[in-house]
Write a protein that holds these residues in place. Structure first.
Motif, PDB file in Angstrom:
ATOM      1  N   TRP A  98       0.826  -1.198   0.000  1.00 59.85           N
ATOM      2  CA  TRP A  98       0.000   0.000   0.000  1.00 59.85           C
ATOM      3  C   TRP A  98       0.864   1.254   0.000  1.00 59.85           C
ATOM      4  O   TRP A  98       1.235   1.774   1.040  1.00 59.85           O
ATOM      5  N   GLY A  99       1.209   1.704  -1.204  1.00 54.91           N
ATOM      6  CA  GLY A  99       1.916   2.958  -1.383  1.00 54.91           C
ATOM      7  C   GLY A  99       3.414   2.856  -1.334  1.00 54.91           C
ATOM      8  O   GLY A  99       4.108   3.859  -1.535  1.00 54.91           O
ATOM      9  N   ASP A 100       3.948   1.664  -1.041  1.00 55.03           N
ATOM     10  CA  ASP A 100       5.403   1.460  -0.968  1.00 55.03           C
ATOM     11  C   ASP A 100       6.054   2.489  -0.044  1.00 55.03           C
ATOM     12  O   ASP A 100       7.104   3.052  -0.349  1.00 55.03           O
ATOM     13  N   VAL A 101       5.425   2.724   1.096  1.00 53.89           N
ATOM     14  CA  VAL A 101       5.927   3.705   2.055  1.00 53.89           C
ATOM     15  C   VAL A 101       6.640   2.993   3.192  1.00 53.89           C
ATOM     16  O   VAL A 101       6.442   1.794   3.425  1.00 53.89           O
ATOM     17  N   VAL A 102       7.481   3.749   3.895  1.00 52.14           N
ATOM     18  CA  VAL A 102       8.184   3.228   5.068  1.00 52.14           C
ATOM     19  C   VAL A 102       7.424   3.658   6.309  1.00 52.14           C
ATOM     20  O   VAL A 102       7.059   4.827   6.453  1.00 52.14           O
ATOM     21  N   GLU A 103       7.149   2.719   7.181  1.00 55.89           N
ATOM     22  CA  GLU A 103       6.503   3.073   8.441  1.00 55.89           C
ATOM     23  C   GLU A 103       7.368   2.640   9.612  1.00 55.89           C
ATOM     24  O   GLU A 103       8.215   1.747   9.486  1.00 55.89           O
ATOM     25  N   ASP A 104       7.123   3.285  10.747  1.00 54.81           N
ATOM     26  CA  ASP A 104       8.028   3.121  11.889  1.00 54.81           C
ATOM     27  C   ASP A 104       7.508   2.168  12.956  1.00 54.81           C
ATOM     28  O   ASP A 104       8.112   2.035  14.015  1.00 54.81           O
ATOM     29  N   ASN A 105       6.387   1.501  12.692  1.00 54.34           N
ATOM     30  CA  ASN A 105       5.816   0.547  13.659  1.00 54.34           C
ATOM     31  C   ASN A 105       5.430   1.187  14.982  1.00 54.34           C
ATOM     32  O   ASN A 105       5.354   0.501  16.015  1.00 54.34           O
ATOM     33  N   SER A 106       5.175   2.487  14.976  1.00 54.52           N
ATOM     34  CA  SER A 106       4.778   3.138  16.230  1.00 54.52           C
ATOM     35  C   SER A 106       3.395   2.695  16.693  1.00 54.52           C
ATOM     36  O   SER A 106       3.056   2.814  17.877  1.00 54.52           O
ATOM     37  N   PHE A 107       2.573   2.180  15.774  1.00 53.74           N
ATOM     38  CA  PHE A 107       1.295   1.586  16.151  1.00 53.74           C
ATOM     39  C   PHE A 107       1.449   0.078  16.034  1.00 53.74           C
ATOM     40  O   PHE A 107       1.588  -0.461  14.935  1.00 53.74           O
ATOM     41  N   GLY A 108       1.451  -0.589  17.172  1.00 55.10           N
ATOM     42  CA  GLY A 108       1.638  -2.030  17.208  1.00 55.10           C
ATOM     43  C   GLY A 108       0.634  -2.695  18.131  1.00 55.10           C
ATOM     44  O   GLY A 108      -0.462  -2.187  18.371  1.00 55.10           O
ATOM     45  N   THR A 109       1.026  -3.838  18.675  1.00 58.26           N
ATOM     46  CA  THR A 109       0.101  -4.648  19.460  1.00 58.26           C
ATOM     47  C   THR A 109      -0.494  -3.900  20.644  1.00 58.26           C
ATOM     48  O   THR A 109      -1.710  -3.919  20.861  1.00 58.26           O
ATOM     49  N   HIS A 110       0.335  -3.246  21.447  1.00 60.30           N
ATOM     50  CA  HIS A 110      -0.179  -2.563  22.634  1.00 60.30           C
ATOM     51  C   HIS A 110      -1.107  -1.423  22.251  1.00 60.30           C
ATOM     52  O   HIS A 110      -2.138  -1.199  22.906  1.00 60.30           O
ATOM     53  N   GLU A 111      -0.748  -0.688  21.192  1.00 56.33           N
ATOM     54  CA  GLU A 111      -1.576   0.426  20.763  1.00 56.33           C
ATOM     55  C   GLU A 111      -2.920  -0.067  20.223  1.00 56.33           C
ATOM     56  O   GLU A 111      -3.973   0.525  20.493  1.00 56.33           O
ATOM     57  N   PHE A 112      -2.889  -1.175  19.487  1.00 52.23           N
ATOM     58  CA  PHE A 112      -4.143  -1.723  18.966  1.00 52.23           C
ATOM     59  C   PHE A 112      -5.041  -2.200  20.094  1.00 52.23           C
ATOM     60  O   PHE A 112      -6.254  -1.933  20.095  1.00 52.23           O
ATOM     61  N   MET A 113      -4.471  -2.905  21.048  1.00 52.60           N
ATOM     62  CA  MET A 113      -5.295  -3.397  22.146  1.00 52.60           C
ATOM     63  C   MET A 113      -5.828  -2.247  23.000  1.00 52.60           C
ATOM     64  O   MET A 113      -6.963  -2.304  23.506  1.00 52.60           O
ATOM     65  N   ASP A 114      -5.039  -1.186  23.144  1.00 56.62           N
ATOM     66  CA  ASP A 114      -5.505   0.013  23.838  1.00 56.62           C
ATOM     67  C   ASP A 114      -6.687   0.618  23.084  1.00 56.62           C
ATOM     68  O   ASP A 114      -7.700   1.022  23.683  1.00 56.62           O
ATOM     69  N   LEU A 115      -6.580   0.686  21.763  1.00 58.42           N
ATOM     70  CA  LEU A 115      -7.671   1.203  20.935  1.00 58.42           C
ATOM     71  C   LEU A 115      -8.941   0.381  21.125  1.00 58.42           C
ATOM     72  O   LEU A 115     -10.037   0.940  21.296  1.00 58.42           O
ATOM     73  N   CYS A 116      -8.817  -0.945  21.103  1.00 57.82           N
ATOM     74  CA  CYS A 116      -9.998  -1.789  21.285  1.00 57.82           C
ATOM     75  C   CYS A 116     -10.656  -1.550  22.640  1.00 57.82           C
ATOM     76  O   CYS A 116     -11.895  -1.519  22.742  1.00 57.82           O
ATOM     77  N   GLU A 117      -9.847  -1.379  23.666  1.00 62.36           N
ATOM     78  CA  GLU A 117     -10.411  -1.115  24.982  1.00 62.36           C
ATOM     79  C   GLU A 117     -11.137   0.225  25.001  1.00 62.36           C
ATOM     80  O   GLU A 117     -12.215   0.353  25.609  1.00 62.36           O
TER      81      GLU A 117
END
Length: 509
Positions: A98-117
């Protein structure tokens, strides 16, 4: 103005419509995660621990039941260990899909689970089969859900989370017939058995494992998965490798090669072509359900439609790989007709996830990257109007009379779609008039229980191309509908052209 009758037996409830058919999908794609959900803790946009506050508030109003992450095609490139630990120490990666962009993984497992909560949503985590390993997937489940001093539980604690999370849904790869590995059905079916064996239940967490299923009408793919999970015609317990099989289907007026159609610049011919292709979801669901019924007559394995919705050409001036598109009244009616099908097949469909939640494809929410403005799309309003169907019992709708049709691409397309459900002492009836120009009237012949009160809302717009923008955020928004009145058989409902209407019934004995 045409008129017909719809008979609904309010005292004959059918299978429960799982709230999870109103699920959502958030992939690392364009501005869905970064700039949509995630703005970072230093952003001027109001946020809680980096997660955008107004997006969370808007989705909570939908009672969002589950959220699928991190993909999509991205899932089979994602290695979860790169997304845990201190953010400034996480390795970067290339999002080649998707767009051949570089991302820094700042949104990962803990952030996703925090979002779900924050959302009050159950997480649906999609594992990596295409480029991952059995051990990697098994350890991710352990990291997420184990409570003792196991190696992965200890790593989670070192990363700041003491208690395990509840993760009820886990996907075994994504689209292995395409971006997830270009596999044959039989090869993936064997891998699904292998990988699913190591997606274990830890402590009190029970995982509903979802095998990556078919693209549209590839019934052979579904049969290959059913063959490894159950014997033909056997009513005994499935083998337990997985509890769900996914299905992906997108609506567009073009094809996968070349133009898929424009999101806002279209005519009535495009409108009706869209409705024809949207209504094909019923044929596709029926086909997969028939295959599954042959192996699983007791409906113990669920059909999970975890990618569906419209797919148009991207908005002019945006990155083609970010899949950013506007969302008109047309998209709203695509959604409403899909839900009618999901309600009718409630016995088999256990979950569905629209693609996607924010800024990608048929999104609920669009955010402006320059001003930070948030816009609720017409599709958002269909989800909100349908919250009364969550975990309600489906009701059969029997139509008397000829449903108006239109000849489109060699087929007669019905221009009326309906479904109904009941819960506690209420019922909700959904009615979509797909005629772009002509209103109609439907008599609801309501039987079996006394109707003690009713109210209605309608979603429509002056044109089929109308959409919401920061300058006109309510161009397509639901309003109270006064076109409902008592009838000797129940209620008479006026349906404006190009409209979606819900009628809420208060029920007595």
């Amino acid at each position: 103005m045409s008129s017909l009758t719809a008979v609904i037996d309010l005292d004959l409830p059918g299978p429960t419509i799982s709230r999870h058919v109103y699920g959502h999908f958030a992939e690392h794609l364009g501005r869905c995660i970064y700039g949509g959900f995630w703005v970072g803790e230093d952003s001027d946009v109001p946020n809680v621990r980096g997660i955008r506050t107004d997006v969370v508030e808007a989705l909570r109003a939908l009672r969002i039941p589950n959220l699928r992450w991190p993909g999509g095609c991205f899932a089979d490139d994602y290695h979860w260990r790169d997304g845990v630990g201190p953010r400034d120490q996480r390795p970067r990666m290339v999002n080649s899909h998707w767009g051949d962009v570089v991302e820094d993984n700042s949104f990962g497992t803990h952030e996703f689970m925090d979002l779900c909560e924050m959302l009050g949503a159950e997480p649906y985590v999609n594992g990596n089969v295409g480029s991952g390993t059995v051990r990697e997937m098994s350890e991710w489940v352990e990291y997420l859900t184990r409570a003792d001093d196991s190696p992965m539980a200890a790593l989670r604690r070192a990363n700041g989370r003491d208690e395990p999370w509840q993760v009820p849904y886990f996907g075994i790869g994504n689209e292995p017939w395409g971006c997830g590995g270009n596999m044959t059905a039989e090869h993936y079916a064997d891998l699904a058995r292998q990988y699913a064996t190591y997606v274990r239940n830890h402590g009190g967490n029970t995982v509903y494992k979802i095998a990556a299923g078919a693209n549209a009408d590839d019934y052979h793919w579904t049969e290959a998965l059913m063959k490894v999970s159950q014997k033909l015609g056997c009513g005994c317990d499935p083998r337990g490798f997985f509890q769900g099989i996914s299905l992906h289907y997108y609506t567009m007026t073009g094809g996968w090669v070349g133009s898929k159609g424009h999101a806002t610049q279209f005519d009535t011919d495009d409108w009706y072509a869209t409705m024809r292709r949207a209504r094909k979801i019923e044929e596709i669901v029926r086909g997969h359900a028939n295959v599954m019924d042959a192996y699983d007559p007791d409906h113990r394995i669920g059909l999970v439609v975890d990618e569906w919705g419209t797919w148009w050409d991207v908005e002019e001036g945006t990155n083609p790989g970010f899949l950013y598109q506007q969302n008109t009244l047309r998209d709203a009616l695509v959604a409403s007709t899909h839900f009618d099908v999901f309600h009718r097949y409630a016995r088999r469909i256990s979950m569905a996830n629209i693609a996607q939640t924010v800024n990608v494809l048929q999104a609920m929410i669009l955010t402006d990257p320059d001003t930070g403005a948030l816009v609720l799309t017409p599709t958002y309003h269909v989800f909100e109007m349908n919250t009364g169907h969550h975990d309600a019992s489906s009701l059969a709708v029997h139509v008397k009379g000829e449903v108006p049709t239109r000849a489109v691409e060699g087929a007669d397309v019905p221009l009326l779609s309906m479904s109904a459900s009941t819960k506690d002492d209420a019922a909700l009836v959904s009615l979509s008039n797909l005629d772009a120009d002509a209103p109609t009237t439907v008599v609801l012949d309501l039987r079996g229980r006394e109707v003690t009160g009713f109210s209605a809302r309608v979603l429509t717009a002056p044109t089929i191309q109308t959409h919401n923008t920061p300058d006109a955020p309510d161009a397509v928004a639901p309003v109270a509908h006064d076109g409902v009145r008592p009838h000797s058989r129940g209620l008479e409902v006026d349906l404006p052209a190009r409209s979606y209407t819900t009628v809420r019934l208060e029920l007595g004995a």
